[in-house]
Design a protein around this motif. Structure first.
Motif, PDB file in Angstrom:
ATOM      1  N   TYR A  32       0.800  -1.182   0.036  1.00  0.00           N
ATOM      2  CA  TYR A  32       0.106   0.139   0.005  1.00  0.00           C
ATOM      3  C   TYR A  32       0.810   1.135  -0.069  1.00  0.00           C
ATOM      4  O   TYR A  32       1.948   1.317   0.425  1.00  0.00           O
ATOM      5  CB  TYR A  32      -0.807  -0.081   1.444  1.00  0.00           C
ATOM      6  N   THR A  33       0.327   2.268  -0.612  1.00  0.00           N
ATOM      7  CA  THR A  33       0.752   3.637  -0.388  1.00  0.00           C
ATOM      8  C   THR A  33       0.683   4.031   1.078  1.00  0.00           C
ATOM      9  O   THR A  33       0.078   3.616   1.869  1.00  0.00           O
ATOM     10  CB  THR A  33       0.188   4.865  -1.355  1.00  0.00           C
ATOM     11  N   ASP A  34       1.537   4.933   1.351  1.00  0.00           N
ATOM     12  CA  ASP A  34       1.581   5.598   2.808  1.00  0.00           C
ATOM     13  C   ASP A  34       0.506   6.188   3.230  1.00  0.00           C
ATOM     14  O   ASP A  34      -0.126   6.112   4.194  1.00  0.00           O
ATOM     15  CB  ASP A  34       2.694   6.703   2.633  1.00  0.00           C
ATOM     16  N   ASP A  35      -0.403   6.681   2.258  1.00  0.00           N
ATOM     17  CA  ASP A  35      -1.711   7.483   2.453  1.00  0.00           C
ATOM     18  C   ASP A  35      -2.712   6.469   1.976  1.00  0.00           C
ATOM     19  O   ASP A  35      -3.954   7.270   1.623  1.00  0.00           O
ATOM     20  CB  ASP A  35      -1.741   8.846   1.600  1.00  0.00           C
ATOM     21  N   VAL A  36      -2.750   5.266   1.938  1.00  0.00           N
ATOM     22  CA  VAL A  36      -3.654   4.349   1.571  1.00  0.00           C
ATOM     23  C   VAL A  36      -5.077   4.781   2.333  1.00  0.00           C
ATOM     24  O   VAL A  36      -5.040   5.015   3.228  1.00  0.00           O
ATOM     25  CB  VAL A  36      -3.484   2.796   1.737  1.00  0.00           C
ATOM     26  N   THR A  37      -6.166   4.807   1.629  1.00  0.00           N
ATOM     27  CA  THR A  37      -7.466   4.548   2.106  1.00  0.00           C
ATOM     28  C   THR A  37      -8.280   3.404   1.885  1.00  0.00           C
ATOM     29  O   THR A  37      -8.342   2.931   1.084  1.00  0.00           O
ATOM     30  CB  THR A  37      -8.062   5.775   1.513  1.00  0.00           C
ATOM     31  N   PHE A  38      -8.823   2.982   3.244  1.00  0.00           N
ATOM     32  CA  PHE A  38      -9.674   1.808   3.118  1.00  0.00           C
ATOM     33  C   PHE A  38     -11.051   2.248   3.595  1.00  0.00           C
ATOM     34  O   PHE A  38     -11.246   3.057   4.500  1.00  0.00           O
ATOM     35  CB  PHE A  38      -9.359   0.968   4.467  1.00  0.00           C
ATOM     36  N   ILE A 103      -4.881   1.284  -7.929  1.00  0.00           N
ATOM     37  CA  ILE A 103      -3.383   1.087  -7.805  1.00  0.00           C
ATOM     38  C   ILE A 103      -2.725   2.519  -8.387  1.00  0.00           C
ATOM     39  O   ILE A 103      -3.225   3.117  -9.329  1.00  0.00           O
ATOM     40  CB  ILE A 103      -3.085   0.100  -8.803  1.00  0.00           C
ATOM     41  N   ARG A 104      -1.810   2.920  -7.605  1.00  0.00           N
ATOM     42  CA  ARG A 104      -0.949   4.241  -8.068  1.00  0.00           C
ATOM     43  C   ARG A 104       0.279   3.620  -7.782  1.00  0.00           C
ATOM     44  O   ARG A 104       0.988   3.461  -6.759  1.00  0.00           O
ATOM     45  CB  ARG A 104      -1.418   5.259  -7.119  1.00  0.00           C
ATOM     46  N   ASP A 105       1.195   4.051  -8.755  1.00  0.00           N
ATOM     47  CA  ASP A 105       2.774   3.756  -9.020  1.00  0.00           C
ATOM     48  C   ASP A 105       3.030   2.488  -8.420  1.00  0.00           C
ATOM     49  O   ASP A 105       3.793   2.293  -7.173  1.00  0.00           O
ATOM     50  CB  ASP A 105       3.490   4.765  -7.813  1.00  0.00           C
ATOM     51  N   GLY A 106       2.394   1.040  -8.744  1.00  0.00           N
ATOM     52  CA  GLY A 106       2.422  -0.118  -8.205  1.00  0.00           C
ATOM     53  C   GLY A 106       2.213  -0.539  -6.805  1.00  0.00           C
ATOM     54  O   GLY A 106       2.540  -1.622  -6.235  1.00  0.00           O
ATOM     55  N   ARG A 107       1.509   0.309  -6.240  1.00  0.00           N
ATOM     56  CA  ARG A 107       0.830   0.108  -4.778  1.00  0.00           C
ATOM     57  C   ARG A 107      -0.584   0.398  -4.891  1.00  0.00           C
ATOM     58  O   ARG A 107      -1.113   1.235  -5.512  1.00  0.00           O
ATOM     59  CB  ARG A 107       1.621   0.748  -3.681  1.00  0.00           C
TER      60      ARG A 107
END
Length: 121
Positions: A32-38, A103-107
């Motif tokens: 996941y990205t650092d700022d992932v939203t679930f 997906i953004r930048d592979g995460r």
């Protein structure tokens, strides 16, 4: 860079199904990205720690014999993936849903979980 198929696998099997917090944390870092939203029916959770806490909360609230299992095909787009799942004792789910990943930048930057309403087939 991980592809969408790998990210779908990691999201379900290495994060939400993983009961060991250290293994889950390692999977979260690479998935996941650092700022992932679930987003699920309970609310919106932002950041890796919040996602980890939500996964732990879900697992803590379930009996030890409950497992996440894939419930169909993986669907893949260029920056999106979807995977249906079931949760409960193996082969006898008490809940079903689908995760839709962005997906953004592979995460994974967004996980949106939809649940099958109770009583639906």
């Amino acid at each position: 860079m991980r592809d969408v198929m790998e990210l779908l696998h990691s999201n379900l099997h290495e994060v939400f199904a993983e009961r060991d917090p250290e293994r889950r944390r390692a999977a979260i870092e690479r998935t996941y990205t650092d700022d992932v939203t679930f987003i699920d029916p309970e609310g919106e959770f932002v950041g890796r720690q919040a996602l980890s806490d939500r996964a732990q909360e879900l697992l803590d609230g379930a009996p030890a014999n409950f497992v996440f299992e894939e419930d169909g095909h993986r669907y893949v787009g260029t920056d999106t993936g979807a995977l249906a799942w079931r949760f409960g004792p193996p082969g006898n789910p008490v809940a079903r849903g689908i995760d839709i990943l962005t997906i953004r930048d592979g995460r994974v930057s967004l996980v949106r979980t939809l649940l099958l309403p109770e009583g639906a087939a």
